[in-house]
Design a protein around this motif. Structure first.
Motif, PDB file in Angstrom:
ATOM      1  N   ASN A   4       8.741   9.261  -5.486  1.00  0.00           N
ATOM      2  CA  ASN A   4       8.848   9.752  -6.604  1.00  0.00           C
ATOM      3  C   ASN A   4       7.709   9.073  -7.570  1.00  0.00           C
ATOM      4  N   VAL A   5       7.617   9.073  -8.765  1.00  0.00           N
ATOM      5  CA  VAL A   5       6.677   8.664  -9.715  1.00  0.00           C
ATOM      6  C   VAL A   5       7.003   7.179  -9.920  1.00  0.00           C
ATOM      7  N   ASP A   6       8.381   6.786 -10.001  1.00  0.00           N
ATOM      8  CA  ASP A   6       8.771   5.494 -10.299  1.00  0.00           C
ATOM      9  C   ASP A   6       8.488   4.593  -9.002  1.00  0.00           C
ATOM     10  N   GLU A   7       8.657   5.021  -7.700  1.00  0.00           N
ATOM     11  CA  GLU A   7       8.322   4.391  -6.797  1.00  0.00           C
ATOM     12  C   GLU A   7       7.064   4.099  -6.549  1.00  0.00           C
ATOM     13  N   LEU A   8       6.248   5.107  -6.837  1.00  0.00           N
ATOM     14  CA  LEU A   8       4.659   5.145  -6.884  1.00  0.00           C
ATOM     15  C   LEU A   8       4.235   4.081  -7.686  1.00  0.00           C
ATOM     16  N   ARG A   9       4.695   3.849  -8.928  1.00  0.00           N
ATOM     17  CA  ARG A   9       4.361   2.893  -9.938  1.00  0.00           C
ATOM     18  C   ARG A   9       4.600   1.586  -9.495  1.00  0.00           C
ATOM     19  N   GLU A  10       5.749   1.424  -8.647  1.00  0.00           N
ATOM     20  CA  GLU A  10       6.341   0.203  -8.107  1.00  0.00           C
ATOM     21  C   GLU A  10       5.410  -0.212  -7.026  1.00  0.00           C
ATOM     22  N   ILE A  11       5.119   0.502  -6.056  1.00  0.00           N
ATOM     23  CA  ILE A  11       4.471   0.262  -4.806  1.00  0.00           C
ATOM     24  C   ILE A  11       2.813  -0.218  -5.202  1.00  0.00           C
ATOM     25  N   ALA A  12       2.379   0.303  -6.412  1.00  0.00           N
ATOM     26  CA  ALA A  12       0.986   0.169  -6.946  1.00  0.00           C
ATOM     27  C   ALA A  12       1.097  -1.027  -7.445  1.00  0.00           C
ATOM     28  N   ALA A  13       2.212  -1.603  -8.228  1.00  0.00           N
ATOM     29  CA  ALA A  13       2.136  -2.772  -9.034  1.00  0.00           C
ATOM     30  C   ALA A  13       2.175  -4.055  -7.806  1.00  0.00           C
ATOM     31  N   ARG A  14       3.065  -3.951  -6.883  1.00  0.00           N
ATOM     32  CA  ARG A  14       3.102  -4.650  -5.848  1.00  0.00           C
ATOM     33  C   ARG A  14       1.877  -4.800  -5.208  1.00  0.00           C
ATOM     34  N   ALA A  15       1.088  -3.664  -4.557  1.00  0.00           N
ATOM     35  CA  ALA A  15      -0.149  -3.932  -3.736  1.00  0.00           C
ATOM     36  C   ALA A  15      -1.160  -4.582  -4.584  1.00  0.00           C
ATOM     37  N   ALA A  16      -1.020  -4.386  -5.908  1.00  0.00           N
ATOM     38  CA  ALA A  16      -2.289  -4.733  -6.658  1.00  0.00           C
ATOM     39  C   ALA A  16      -2.272  -6.260  -6.618  1.00  0.00           C
ATOM     40  N   VAL A  17      -1.136  -6.832  -6.515  1.00  0.00           N
ATOM     41  CA  VAL A  17      -1.061  -8.414  -6.585  1.00  0.00           C
ATOM     42  C   VAL A  17      -1.528  -8.892  -4.794  1.00  0.00           C
ATOM     43  N   GLU A  18      -0.552  -8.012  -4.030  1.00  0.00           N
ATOM     44  CA  GLU A  18      -0.603  -8.691  -2.717  1.00  0.00           C
ATOM     45  C   GLU A  18      -2.130  -8.150  -1.926  1.00  0.00           C
ATOM     46  N   LEU A  19      -2.824  -7.109  -2.468  1.00  0.00           N
ATOM     47  CA  LEU A  19      -4.118  -6.944  -1.856  1.00  0.00           C
ATOM     48  C   LEU A  19      -5.468  -7.431  -2.635  1.00  0.00           C
ATOM     49  N   GLU A 145     -20.287  -2.457 -12.077  1.00  0.00           N
ATOM     50  CA  GLU A 145     -21.039  -0.981 -12.484  1.00  0.00           C
ATOM     51  C   GLU A 145     -21.102  -1.073 -13.909  1.00  0.00           C
ATOM     52  N   GLY A 146     -20.546  -1.920 -14.770  1.00  0.00           N
ATOM     53  CA  GLY A 146     -20.505  -1.922 -16.121  1.00  0.00           C
ATOM     54  C   GLY A 146     -19.333  -2.293 -16.670  1.00  0.00           C
ATOM     55  N   PRO A 147     -19.247  -2.407 -18.016  1.00  0.00           N
ATOM     56  CA  PRO A 147     -18.419  -2.994 -18.991  1.00  0.00           C
ATOM     57  C   PRO A 147     -16.969  -2.035 -18.544  1.00  0.00           C
ATOM     58  N   THR A 148     -17.304  -0.775 -18.523  1.00  0.00           N
ATOM     59  CA  THR A 148     -16.036   0.120 -18.492  1.00  0.00           C
ATOM     60  C   THR A 148     -15.362  -0.144 -17.179  1.00  0.00           C
ATOM     61  N   ARG A 149     -15.771  -0.579 -16.199  1.00  0.00           N
ATOM     62  CA  ARG A 149     -15.111  -0.825 -14.858  1.00  0.00           C
ATOM     63  C   ARG A 149     -14.810  -2.247 -14.459  1.00  0.00           C
ATOM     64  N   ALA A 150     -15.248  -3.207 -15.694  1.00  0.00           N
ATOM     65  CA  ALA A 150     -14.996  -4.773 -15.271  1.00  0.00           C
ATOM     66  C   ALA A 150     -13.721  -5.195 -14.707  1.00  0.00           C
ATOM     67  N   ASN A 151     -12.697  -4.206 -15.136  1.00  0.00           N
ATOM     68  CA  ASN A 151     -11.146  -4.683 -14.862  1.00  0.00           C
ATOM     69  C   ASN A 151     -10.694  -3.831 -13.709  1.00  0.00           C
ATOM     70  N   THR A 152     -11.361  -3.156 -13.086  1.00  0.00           N
ATOM     71  CA  THR A 152     -10.842  -2.206 -11.978  1.00  0.00           C
ATOM     72  C   THR A 152      -9.965  -2.894 -11.190  1.00  0.00           C
ATOM     73  N   PRO A 153      -8.745  -2.526 -10.795  1.00  0.00           N
ATOM     74  CA  PRO A 153      -8.024  -3.346  -9.880  1.00  0.00           C
ATOM     75  C   PRO A 153      -7.915  -2.480  -8.579  1.00  0.00           C
ATOM     76  N   VAL A 154      -7.581  -3.291  -7.521  1.00  0.00           N
ATOM     77  CA  VAL A 154      -7.776  -2.656  -6.228  1.00  0.00           C
ATOM     78  C   VAL A 154      -6.989  -1.687  -5.833  1.00  0.00           C
ATOM     79  N   VAL A 155      -5.771  -1.684  -6.554  1.00  0.00           N
ATOM     80  CA  VAL A 155      -4.701  -0.681  -6.590  1.00  0.00           C
ATOM     81  C   VAL A 155      -4.169  -0.445  -7.870  1.00  0.00           C
ATOM     82  N   GLY A 156      -4.160   0.500  -8.475  1.00  0.00           N
ATOM     83  CA  GLY A 156      -3.671   0.957  -9.775  1.00  0.00           C
ATOM     84  C   GLY A 156      -2.726   2.145  -9.733  1.00  0.00           C
TER      85      GLY A 156
END
Ligand code: SF4
Length: 232
Positions: A4-19, A145-156
Protein backbone atom coordinates in the motif's frame (compact mmCIF):
# COMPACT_ATOMS: atom_id res chain seq x y z
CA UNK A 1 3.86 -8.66 -3.57
CA UNK A 2 1.60 -5.60 -3.56
CA UNK A 3 2.30 -2.75 -1.16
CA UNK A 4 0.00 0.00 0.00
CA UNK A 5 1.02 3.65 -0.27
CA UNK A 6 2.25 3.91 3.32
CA UNK A 7 4.41 0.83 2.88
CA UNK A 8 5.83 2.20 -0.37
CA UNK A 9 6.70 5.48 1.34
CA UNK A 10 8.47 3.63 4.12
CA UNK A 11 10.32 1.32 1.73
CA UNK A 12 11.55 4.32 -0.27
CA UNK A 13 12.70 6.25 2.80
CA UNK A 14 14.71 3.30 4.08
CA UNK A 15 16.25 2.51 0.70
CA UNK A 16 17.19 6.15 0.10
CA UNK A 17 19.53 5.93 3.10
CA UNK A 18 20.75 2.37 2.64
CA UNK A 19 21.42 2.66 -1.10
CA UNK A 20 22.75 6.20 -1.27
CA UNK A 21 25.87 6.05 -3.46
CA UNK A 22 25.46 2.31 -4.06
CA UNK A 23 26.47 1.10 -7.54
CA UNK A 24 23.67 1.44 -10.11
CA UNK A 25 23.40 -2.33 -10.57
CA UNK A 26 22.95 -2.81 -6.81
CA UNK A 27 20.12 -0.25 -6.75
CA UNK A 28 18.43 -2.03 -9.67
CA UNK A 29 18.88 -5.39 -7.96
CA UNK A 30 17.15 -4.02 -4.86
CA UNK A 31 14.26 -2.63 -6.96
CA UNK A 32 13.79 -5.92 -8.81
CA UNK A 33 13.91 -7.95 -5.57
CA UNK A 34 11.49 -5.60 -3.84
CA UNK A 35 8.94 -4.97 -6.59
CA UNK A 36 9.35 -7.85 -9.06
CA UNK A 37 7.20 -7.30 -12.14
CA UNK A 38 5.79 -4.13 -10.62
CA UNK A 39 9.08 -2.37 -11.42
CA UNK A 40 9.70 -0.79 -14.84
CA UNK A 41 12.05 1.62 -16.57
CA UNK A 42 11.26 4.83 -18.41
CA UNK A 43 13.42 6.18 -21.18
CA UNK A 44 13.42 9.18 -23.50
CA UNK A 45 16.10 7.43 -25.58
CA UNK A 46 18.70 10.16 -25.58
CA UNK A 47 20.80 7.05 -25.08
CA UNK A 48 20.30 3.47 -23.96
CA UNK A 49 22.46 3.55 -20.83
CA UNK A 50 19.66 3.10 -18.29
CA UNK A 51 17.96 0.42 -20.37
CA UNK A 52 21.28 -1.42 -20.60
CA UNK A 53 22.06 -1.12 -16.87
CA UNK A 54 18.63 -2.33 -15.80
CA UNK A 55 18.27 -5.11 -18.37
CA UNK A 56 21.70 -6.47 -17.44
CA UNK A 57 20.22 -7.16 -13.98
CA UNK A 58 16.57 -7.73 -14.97
CA UNK A 59 16.38 -9.22 -18.47
CA UNK A 60 12.93 -8.79 -19.96
CA UNK A 61 12.23 -5.60 -18.02
CA UNK A 62 9.55 -3.33 -19.47
CA UNK A 63 10.75 0.06 -20.74
CA UNK A 64 8.13 2.80 -21.00
CA UNK A 65 8.59 5.33 -23.81
CA UNK A 66 6.25 8.33 -24.04
CA UNK A 67 5.51 8.48 -27.74
CA UNK A 68 4.31 12.08 -27.99
CA UNK A 69 4.15 12.05 -31.80
CA UNK A 70 6.66 14.91 -31.80
CA UNK A 71 9.94 13.07 -31.39
CA UNK A 72 12.96 13.42 -33.66
CA UNK A 73 13.47 10.51 -36.07
CA UNK A 74 16.86 9.99 -34.36
CA UNK A 75 15.10 9.31 -31.05
CA UNK A 76 12.76 6.74 -32.61
CA UNK A 77 15.79 5.03 -34.15
CA UNK A 78 17.36 4.57 -30.71
CA UNK A 79 14.08 3.17 -29.40
CA UNK A 80 13.91 0.66 -32.24
CA UNK A 81 17.56 -0.34 -31.82
CA UNK A 82 17.08 -0.89 -28.10
CA UNK A 83 14.06 -3.10 -28.73
CA UNK A 84 16.04 -5.16 -31.23
CA UNK A 85 19.32 -5.46 -29.37
CA UNK A 86 18.63 -5.45 -25.62
CA UNK A 87 16.63 -7.94 -23.52
CA UNK A 88 13.80 -5.46 -22.86
CA UNK A 89 10.17 -5.00 -23.82
CA UNK A 90 9.67 -1.43 -25.02
CA UNK A 91 6.16 -0.12 -24.48
CA UNK A 92 5.44 3.01 -26.51
CA UNK A 93 2.63 4.89 -24.80
CA UNK A 94 0.65 7.34 -26.90
CA UNK A 95 -1.44 10.29 -25.68
CA UNK A 96 -5.22 9.91 -25.66
CA UNK A 97 -5.45 12.68 -28.26
CA UNK A 98 -3.75 12.39 -31.65
CA UNK A 99 -1.98 15.55 -32.79
CA UNK A 100 -4.88 16.31 -35.15
CA UNK A 101 -7.38 15.91 -32.30
CA UNK A 102 -5.27 18.13 -30.04
CA UNK A 103 -5.05 20.79 -32.77
CA UNK A 104 -8.81 20.67 -33.25
CA UNK A 105 -9.51 20.99 -29.54
CA UNK A 106 -6.78 23.42 -28.44
CA UNK A 107 -5.62 25.03 -31.68
CA UNK A 108 -2.43 24.29 -33.63
CA UNK A 109 1.03 24.41 -32.07
CA UNK A 110 -0.13 24.19 -28.48
CA UNK A 111 3.52 23.64 -27.51
CA UNK A 112 4.34 27.16 -28.70
CA UNK A 113 1.62 28.76 -26.56
CA UNK A 114 0.90 26.50 -23.59
CA UNK A 115 3.76 24.00 -23.22
CA UNK A 116 2.60 22.91 -19.76
CA UNK A 117 -0.79 21.98 -21.20
CA UNK A 118 0.84 20.21 -24.14
CA UNK A 119 3.16 18.23 -21.83
CA UNK A 120 0.23 17.37 -19.58
CA UNK A 121 -1.64 15.86 -22.53
CA UNK A 122 1.26 14.23 -24.35
CA UNK A 123 3.54 13.17 -21.49
CA UNK A 124 2.16 13.40 -17.97
CA UNK A 125 -1.23 11.74 -18.47
CA UNK A 126 0.25 8.92 -20.61
CA UNK A 127 2.95 8.27 -18.00
CA UNK A 128 0.42 8.21 -15.18
CA UNK A 129 -1.68 5.77 -17.20
CA UNK A 130 1.33 3.56 -17.96
CA UNK A 131 2.51 3.52 -14.34
CA UNK A 132 -0.83 2.25 -13.07
CA UNK A 133 0.55 -1.28 -13.45
CA UNK A 134 3.68 -0.65 -11.37
CA UNK A 135 4.73 0.29 -7.85
CA UNK A 136 8.16 1.58 -8.84
CA UNK A 137 9.86 3.03 -11.90
CA UNK A 138 13.44 3.81 -12.81
CA UNK A 139 14.36 7.04 -14.53
CA UNK A 140 17.70 8.20 -15.89
CA UNK A 141 17.86 11.40 -13.82
CA UNK A 142 21.34 12.57 -12.83
CA UNK A 143 22.33 15.22 -10.32
CA UNK A 144 24.75 16.86 -12.71
CA UNK A 145 22.07 17.55 -15.34
CA UNK A 146 21.24 20.94 -13.85
CA UNK A 147 19.96 22.76 -10.77
CA UNK A 148 16.48 21.20 -10.96
CA UNK A 149 18.02 17.74 -10.59
CA UNK A 150 20.84 18.54 -8.16
CA UNK A 151 19.15 16.82 -5.19
CA UNK A 152 17.83 13.73 -6.97
CA UNK A 153 17.76 10.82 -4.48
CA UNK A 154 18.64 7.30 -5.65
CA UNK A 155 15.26 6.20 -4.30
CA UNK A 156 12.37 8.56 -3.66
CA UNK A 157 8.64 8.47 -3.06
CA UNK A 158 6.29 10.43 -5.30
CA UNK A 159 3.38 11.39 -3.11
CA UNK A 160 1.22 12.59 -6.01
CA UNK A 161 1.48 9.28 -7.85
CA UNK A 162 1.93 7.03 -4.83
CA UNK A 163 4.93 5.41 -6.57
CA UNK A 164 8.56 4.78 -5.76
CA UNK A 165 10.96 6.43 -8.16
CA UNK A 166 14.42 4.94 -8.58
CA UNK A 167 17.34 6.86 -10.06
CA UNK A 168 20.21 4.36 -10.35
CA UNK A 169 22.36 6.90 -12.23
CA UNK A 170 21.72 9.79 -9.82
CA UNK A 171 25.39 10.14 -8.87
CA UNK A 172 26.83 9.43 -12.31
CA UNK A 173 28.69 12.22 -14.05
CA UNK A 174 28.76 12.92 -17.74
CA UNK A 175 32.17 11.20 -17.79
CA UNK A 176 30.72 8.09 -16.11
CA UNK A 177 28.00 7.93 -18.75
CA UNK A 178 30.52 8.30 -21.57
CA UNK A 179 32.77 5.62 -20.08
CA UNK A 180 29.81 3.22 -19.88
CA UNK A 181 28.80 4.00 -23.47
CA UNK A 182 32.34 3.33 -24.67
CA UNK A 183 32.72 0.14 -22.63
CA UNK A 184 29.49 -1.49 -23.80
CA UNK A 185 29.04 0.22 -27.17
CA UNK A 186 25.68 1.61 -26.07
CA UNK A 187 23.33 3.12 -28.70
CA UNK A 188 23.27 6.92 -28.42
CA UNK A 189 20.94 9.42 -30.07
CA UNK A 190 23.00 10.95 -32.88
CA UNK A 191 21.67 14.41 -31.93
CA UNK A 192 23.81 14.30 -28.79
CA UNK A 193 26.90 14.50 -30.99
CA UNK A 194 25.37 17.39 -32.91
CA UNK A 195 25.23 19.76 -29.93
CA UNK A 196 21.97 18.71 -28.27
CA UNK A 197 22.84 18.11 -24.61
CA UNK A 198 19.27 17.07 -23.81
CA UNK A 199 16.80 15.67 -26.33
CA UNK A 200 13.02 15.92 -26.09
CA UNK A 201 10.25 16.70 -28.58
CA UNK A 202 11.56 18.53 -31.65
CA UNK A 203 9.50 21.73 -31.23
CA UNK A 204 10.88 22.25 -27.72
CA UNK A 205 14.55 21.30 -28.10
CA UNK A 206 17.50 23.34 -29.32
CA UNK A 207 21.24 22.91 -29.37
CA UNK A 208 23.21 24.07 -26.33
CA UNK A 209 26.55 25.86 -26.25
CA UNK A 210 29.55 24.09 -24.68
CA UNK A 211 29.37 24.53 -20.90
CA UNK A 212 25.74 25.66 -20.96
CA UNK A 213 23.22 24.04 -18.58
CA UNK A 214 22.04 20.98 -20.55
CA UNK A 215 18.41 21.69 -19.62
CA UNK A 216 18.70 25.19 -21.19
CA UNK A 217 18.10 23.55 -24.55
CA UNK A 218 14.61 22.50 -23.55
CA UNK A 219 11.64 24.88 -23.99
CA UNK A 220 14.08 27.71 -24.82
CA UNK A 221 11.26 30.22 -25.38
CA UNK A 222 9.78 29.64 -21.92
CA UNK A 223 10.74 29.70 -18.26
CA UNK A 224 10.34 25.93 -18.14
CA UNK A 225 12.95 23.23 -17.74
CA UNK A 226 10.90 20.15 -16.83
CA UNK A 227 7.93 18.56 -18.58
CA UNK A 228 6.12 17.67 -15.36
CA UNK A 229 6.73 13.93 -15.32
CA UNK A 230 9.40 14.37 -12.61
CA UNK A 231 7.59 17.06 -10.68
CA UNK A 232 5.33 14.88 -8.55
S1 SF4 B 1 7.98 18.76 -24.92
FE1 SF4 B 1 6.92 20.28 -26.20
S2 SF4 B 1 5.92 19.16 -27.87
FE2 SF4 B 1 6.54 17.66 -26.28
S3 SF4 B 1 4.76 17.40 -25.04
FE3 SF4 B 1 5.95 19.01 -24.05
S4 SF4 B 1 5.26 20.98 -24.92
FE4 SF4 B 1 4.44 19.29 -26.21
Amino acid sequence: MRYNVDELREIAARAAVELDRAPAEKIVEWAADTFGERFCVTSSFADAVLSHVVSSVVPGVEVIFLDTGLHFAETLRVRDTVQKTLPVVVKSIKPRLSLAEQDAEFGPRLYAREPDECCAIRKVEPLNRALANYDAWAAGLRRDEGPTRANTPVVGFEAARGKVKVAPLAYWTEADVQAYIDKYDIPVNSLINQGYASVGCWPCTRRTAPGEDPRAGRWPMFDKTECGIHAA
